[in-house]
Design an enzyme around this catalytic site. Sequence first.
Site, PDB file in Angstrom:
ATOM      1  N   ASP A 212      65.096  13.135 -52.223  1.00 15.88           N
ATOM      2  CA  ASP A 212      65.176  11.964 -53.093  1.00 15.88           C
ATOM      3  C   ASP A 212      63.914  11.821 -53.938  1.00 15.88           C
ATOM      4  O   ASP A 212      62.868  12.414 -53.635  1.00 15.88           O
ATOM      5  CB  ASP A 212      65.381  10.719 -52.212  1.00 15.88           C
ATOM      6  CG  ASP A 212      66.134   9.615 -52.919  1.00 15.88           C
ATOM      7  OD1 ASP A 212      66.237   9.661 -54.158  1.00 15.88           O
ATOM      8  OD2 ASP A 212      66.617   8.693 -52.233  1.00 15.88           O
TER       9      ASP A 212
ATOM     10  N   ASP B 117      73.906   5.734 -57.049  1.00 16.22           N
ATOM     11  CA  ASP B 117      73.907   4.821 -55.901  1.00 16.22           C
ATOM     12  C   ASP B 117      75.098   3.881 -55.971  1.00 16.22           C
ATOM     13  O   ASP B 117      75.381   3.160 -55.017  1.00 16.22           O
ATOM     14  CB  ASP B 117      72.623   3.986 -55.889  1.00 16.22           C
ATOM     15  CG  ASP B 117      71.482   4.727 -55.215  1.00 16.22           C
ATOM     16  OD1 ASP B 117      71.717   5.816 -54.671  1.00 16.22           O
ATOM     17  OD2 ASP B 117      70.340   4.209 -55.241  1.00 16.22           O
TER      18      ASP B 117
HETATM   19  C1  GLA Z   1      67.677   5.933 -53.006  1.00 18.06           C
HETATM   20  C2  GLA Z   1      68.916   6.797 -52.861  1.00 18.06           C
HETATM   21  C3  GLA Z   1      69.837   6.199 -51.846  1.00 18.06           C
HETATM   22  C4  GLA Z   1      69.113   6.074 -50.525  1.00 18.06           C
HETATM   23  C5  GLA Z   1      67.837   5.282 -50.710  1.00 18.06           C
HETATM   24  C6  GLA Z   1      66.990   5.317 -49.459  1.00 18.06           C
HETATM   25  O1  GLA Z   1      67.977   4.710 -53.564  1.00 18.06           O
HETATM   26  O2  GLA Z   1      69.547   6.946 -54.090  1.00 18.06           O
HETATM   27  O3  GLA Z   1      70.986   6.977 -51.706  1.00 18.06           O
HETATM   28  O4  GLA Z   1      68.835   7.357 -50.027  1.00 18.06           O
HETATM   29  O5  GLA Z   1      67.039   5.785 -51.757  1.00 18.06           O
HETATM   30  O6  GLA Z   1      65.832   4.599 -49.619  1.00 18.06           O
END
Ligand code: GLA
Length: 785
Positions: free
Chosen positions: A481, A551
């Site tokens: 990420d 997300d």
């Molecule tokens: C980001 C990612 C999510 C999740 C969060 C965790 O927002 O896009 O899918 O993994 O971080 O903090």
Amino acid sequence: MILVSGNLFLLNTDHTSYAFCVRDNRLLEHLYYGASVPEPREADAFVRSLSHKVSHSKGTTINYRKDSPLTLEDLPTEYASVGKGDFREPAALLVFADGSRSADFVYESYEIPDEIAELEGMPSALAADDEGVSRLIVRLRENQKGVRLDLIYTVFPASDVITRRAVLYNDTEEELQILRLMSTQLDLRSETYKMLTFGGNWGREMERHETVLTHGLHVNHTRTGISSNRNNPFVMIAEQDAGERAGSCFGLNLVYSGNHYEACEVDSFGGLRFVSGIDPEGFCWKLNKGDAFATPEAVMTYSDSGFSGISANMHAFVRRHIIRGPFRDRPRPVLLNSWEASYFHISEFKLLQLAKKAAQAGMELLVMDDGWFKGRNSDNAALGDWVADEKKLPGGIRRLSQKVHGLGLQFGIWVEPEMISEDSDLYRKHPEYAMQIPGREQSLGRNQMILDLTNPAVRKTVIASMRAVFKDNGIDYVKWDMNRLFSDVYSSVLDKERQGECAHRWMLGLYEILDTLMKEFPDILFEGCASGGNRFDLGMLCYFPQIWGSDDTDAIMRTKIQSGYSYGYPLSCVSAHVSDCPNHQTLRTTPLYTRYNVAAFGVLGYEINLCDLRKEELQEIALQVEMYKKWRDVFFAGDFYRVTDKEWMVVSKDKRRAVAMIWNELNVPNDGALMLQCRGLDDEKTYHVCNVPIAHDLKEFGNLVNMVLPVHVRQNSLLHNAIAKFKHMDGETEDYILSGAFLNRAGIELAQSFGGTGYEGQTRLFQDFASRMYYFEETGGHASL
Ligand code: GLA
């Protein structure tokens, strides 16, 4: 195929041709890019018919040479610089040691190398030599200063793609500065184009925007440090009347993940210039004597079958030449991700509960998302300290992964290695590792800072900490990420006159880290992520075979987001999850089957607290997973079609199987008939087409139940619940045996939809956010049509 004849260079893919020539004055002139032209019997005739005719100077233009009326202002070229009368967007902007900026690159020689080397230090398309990929290097030299410029063209015939990049060599005695060095330039003759760009923001990535290209400059770029969700580097330039299935269209992208720039300029003579490469804003690269600078690779494709043609070419190219490694052709495991199930509040116990349910539902991989490392209970702390939190994982990662493996599941983990929290041991020990300008307060994003990846010591630390997590811990999958944009860009290891190199050097640093780790852990499946789709680009796809598209897990938003991606990227690299309702991003409630139908068109996963679901929901999910496994190879490797704005279809390569999905947004009563339209089936084959009927709950009719019952039933009363429990409503069935030719041209009129005036067993209940999936299988039977 590359043909060089006389002063003509002709690059042919299976269905396109790209041509340029060397003019008398050694300038490279662009001649043509479009549908395949017949191979010329006489190169001279080809050049003569397409090259720009000049007999006298045009008003207020600059003559390129004293003895010629030629001006650069309306000459289509291959790579423009500034100062010699071309006032359009330049591809190169250099500052020489004497402060002058005029540059005049002329042709010297060319080479067609036998071996097609990959770019060093940066991701680039893989040239699998079994497909006749070939490369042309055209060498130019600056007329007076002697700087050398190579233009590199690589031809990928089967996917109708030509890639381009440029390398500048300073083999002079003086240093120079690069203020811009684009990866590609494309000069088109007509001004009747539109530009399609794809951008949005968090939770609404890849919205499609169309701009009519009238006089002036039109720019799609980011200054966010990463390719970003604001403006994706994939763009299309299309004739104004081009659409989904017809019309001339160019698709353009960059194998790069940093600040990017795609500009179209319609000039005063009606020509259109496109350039793309690293965003020149804030960019300044000092090129010492003996040094070279290579641009990222640009990807170009052409189709005269509209946007769908561009998508087909890009999908083939990405699948074959961008995505690599053991997972390239391997359908991906169905996963359960812990994020929306538990957010930061995870523990070994909770994860194992989830894993048990996931295994029962037939899923294949449990992913422990954020929250697993020391002190990580919110997004305020701990990034940089990649050691398991003993309170949450008393036996460490290893014990948990063993237990998950024991349940028959693979085990995956979340990391965000490019970041550092102020509240972390790493920051306390090495504050200089964070990217920050000395003496200036840092602006934060998601409460965190970015590690300075221009610093070799930082890169070493990141590699070592990730190695410690990935090694010997039973890790099968990693979600990598990256959750903030750049601000206060500065490198503590670069001299002040090199700060303009920081953003690009940072990206090169990241590529070095990724390259090292991918080589060391080839058996781990990596998924990219950046707050969803904040870094969805071809650079990242060279390392990560799949990327978390957004997300936003709301099924209806996802239809738009995934449609957006599908223009330039195959959905087999866009991961998509079934999540809870009301949805956590939109608070919208959609049927569980719609959430599945939409996610199945990407790389399917679940991100939902299975432990809180009702028995019926778990059963439905188990059936979904079972069905997906049967059809996964079609979704994964098939040809994808945006049939309408509410229908997708995917057809297996051998055209024996296909799946189509239609969906509804807001329901309209008394609506017209709905056709199931088909694309890509084999005209000669016969298909059995059917749906899996969706069982309905009587309670979906609310008070209307009293229209048919002899006694009055109050909504949600015990009686209402009891009747609903025993009254099964199986939903409409669709079942046909039809030829591919009939389906491709005519389609099927689907069962009448409920419109407020009546209902019987074959009525299609197509409420808000409802959807249907239709399955096609070749059958030996005889089609009556
Ligand atoms: C980001 C990612 C999510 C999740 C969060 C965790 O927002 O896009 O899918 O993994 O971080 O903090």
